[in-house]
Design a protein around this motif. Structure first.
Motif, PDB file in Angstrom:
ATOM      1  N   ASP A 130      -9.264   1.062   0.847  1.00 10.98           N
ATOM      2  CA  ASP A 130     -10.056   0.651  -0.306  1.00 10.98           C
ATOM      3  C   ASP A 130     -10.099   1.732  -1.372  1.00 10.98           C
ATOM      4  O   ASP A 130     -10.141   1.442  -2.549  1.00 10.98           O
ATOM      5  N   SER A 154      -9.305  -6.617 -12.906  1.00 15.48           N
ATOM      6  CA  SER A 154      -9.591  -7.328 -11.674  1.00 15.48           C
ATOM      7  C   SER A 154      -8.338  -7.897 -11.033  1.00 15.48           C
ATOM      8  O   SER A 154      -8.425  -8.826 -10.244  1.00 15.48           O
ATOM      9  N   LEU A 155      -7.183  -7.368 -11.365  1.00 22.47           N
ATOM     10  CA  LEU A 155      -5.946  -7.844 -10.763  1.00 22.47           C
ATOM     11  C   LEU A 155      -5.820  -7.329  -9.336  1.00 22.47           C
ATOM     12  O   LEU A 155      -6.160  -6.179  -9.046  1.00 22.47           O
ATOM     13  N   SER A 156      -5.309  -8.161  -8.479  1.00 18.34           N
ATOM     14  CA  SER A 156      -5.054  -7.734  -7.108  1.00 18.34           C
ATOM     15  C   SER A 156      -3.806  -6.847  -7.108  1.00 18.34           C
ATOM     16  O   SER A 156      -3.025  -6.850  -8.068  1.00 18.34           O
ATOM     17  N   PRO A 157      -3.585  -6.104  -6.025  1.00 16.98           N
ATOM     18  CA  PRO A 157      -2.379  -5.260  -5.974  1.00 16.98           C
ATOM     19  C   PRO A 157      -1.078  -6.058  -6.134  1.00 16.98           C
ATOM     20  O   PRO A 157      -0.146  -5.589  -6.777  1.00 16.98           O
ATOM     21  N   VAL A 158      -1.021  -7.253  -5.575  1.00 20.27           N
ATOM     22  CA  VAL A 158       0.191  -8.073  -5.716  1.00 20.27           C
ATOM     23  C   VAL A 158       0.361  -8.506  -7.171  1.00 20.27           C
ATOM     24  O   VAL A 158       1.478  -8.483  -7.709  1.00 20.27           O
ATOM     25  N   GLN A 159      -0.737  -8.881  -7.833  1.00 18.20           N
ATOM     26  CA  GLN A 159      -0.658  -9.273  -9.237  1.00 18.20           C
ATOM     27  C   GLN A 159      -0.230  -8.103 -10.106  1.00 18.20           C
ATOM     28  O   GLN A 159       0.495  -8.278 -11.089  1.00 18.20           O
ATOM     29  N   ARG A 160      -0.655  -6.902  -9.758  1.00 17.41           N
ATOM     30  CA  ARG A 160      -0.237  -5.713 -10.512  1.00 17.41           C
ATOM     31  C   ARG A 160       1.259  -5.484 -10.395  1.00 17.41           C
ATOM     32  O   ARG A 160       1.924  -5.128 -11.373  1.00 17.41           O
ATOM     33  N   HIS A 173       2.256   1.667  -3.514  1.00 17.08           N
ATOM     34  CA  HIS A 173       1.226   2.174  -4.424  1.00 17.08           C
ATOM     35  C   HIS A 173       0.956   3.647  -4.165  1.00 17.08           C
ATOM     36  O   HIS A 173       0.818   4.433  -5.098  1.00 17.08           O
ATOM     37  N   GLU A 195      -8.756  -0.188  -9.919  1.00 12.74           N
ATOM     38  CA  GLU A 195      -9.544  -1.412  -9.855  1.00 12.74           C
ATOM     39  C   GLU A 195     -10.768  -1.373 -10.748  1.00 12.74           C
ATOM     40  O   GLU A 195     -11.395  -2.388 -10.966  1.00 12.74           O
ATOM     41  N   THR A 214       0.838  -1.202   0.000  1.00  8.39           N
ATOM     42  CA  THR A 214       0.000   0.000   0.000  1.00  8.39           C
ATOM     43  C   THR A 214       0.870   1.247   0.000  1.00  8.39           C
ATOM     44  O   THR A 214       0.574   2.215  -0.695  1.00  8.39           O
TER      45      THR A 214
END
Length: 140
Positions: free
Chosen positions: A22, A33-39, A8, A29, A5
């Motif tokens: 959030d 639909s990627l999570s922050p880790v996936q990004r 980001h 978002e 966080t």
């Protein structure tokens, strides 16, 4: 607040501590639909792939056409990788900010010219000039 966080927030520019977590990622978002880790993983993968293409392009430097294509696509991958972190809308807003407008226009124009010179015109000198201008616009 976890490290992801904070990363980001530093990249997107959110400094308010009282802002809920959030809403920090709300602008990115909406489109994926990627999570922050996936990004972060996608950002790293695109950046590494882009840098690898740019470095590997120097192997074929004696063939300016192949060099230009590899270098330009690597450059586009590396620059576009930040869209995973901050979102494509914010990246485009930042690129077309009045302060960066001229550099963005020159960069995009030189990318297009480098590919045209390399793929259709087959002129080595013009291709290398467009690549040099592309790099200069990127650093500007």
């Amino acid at each position: 607040m976890d490290a992801l966080t904070r990363l980001h927030r530093s990249l997107v520019g959110g400094d308010d501590e009282d802002q809920p977590e959030d809403s920090i990622l709300a602008d990115t978002e909406g489109l994926c639909s990627l999570s922050p880790v996936q990004r972060i993983y996608a950002f790293g993968a695109c950046l590494v792939a882009g840098l690898a293409l740019m470095i590997l392009s120097f192997i074929v430097f004696v063939r300016p056409i192949k060099f230009a294509v590899m270098f330009t696509f690597g450059n586009i991958l590396a620059v576009g990788s930040t869209a995973f972190v901050m979102g494509p809308q914010k990246q485009l807003r930042m690129m077309f900010d009045p302060v960066r407008l001229y550099a963005t226009a020159i960069y995009v124009g030189c990318v297009v010219l480098a590919l045209i010179f390399a793929l259709w015109i087959h002129d080595k000198l013009l291709t290398l000039i467009a690549i040099i201008c592309e790099i200069c616009a990127l650093f500007w």
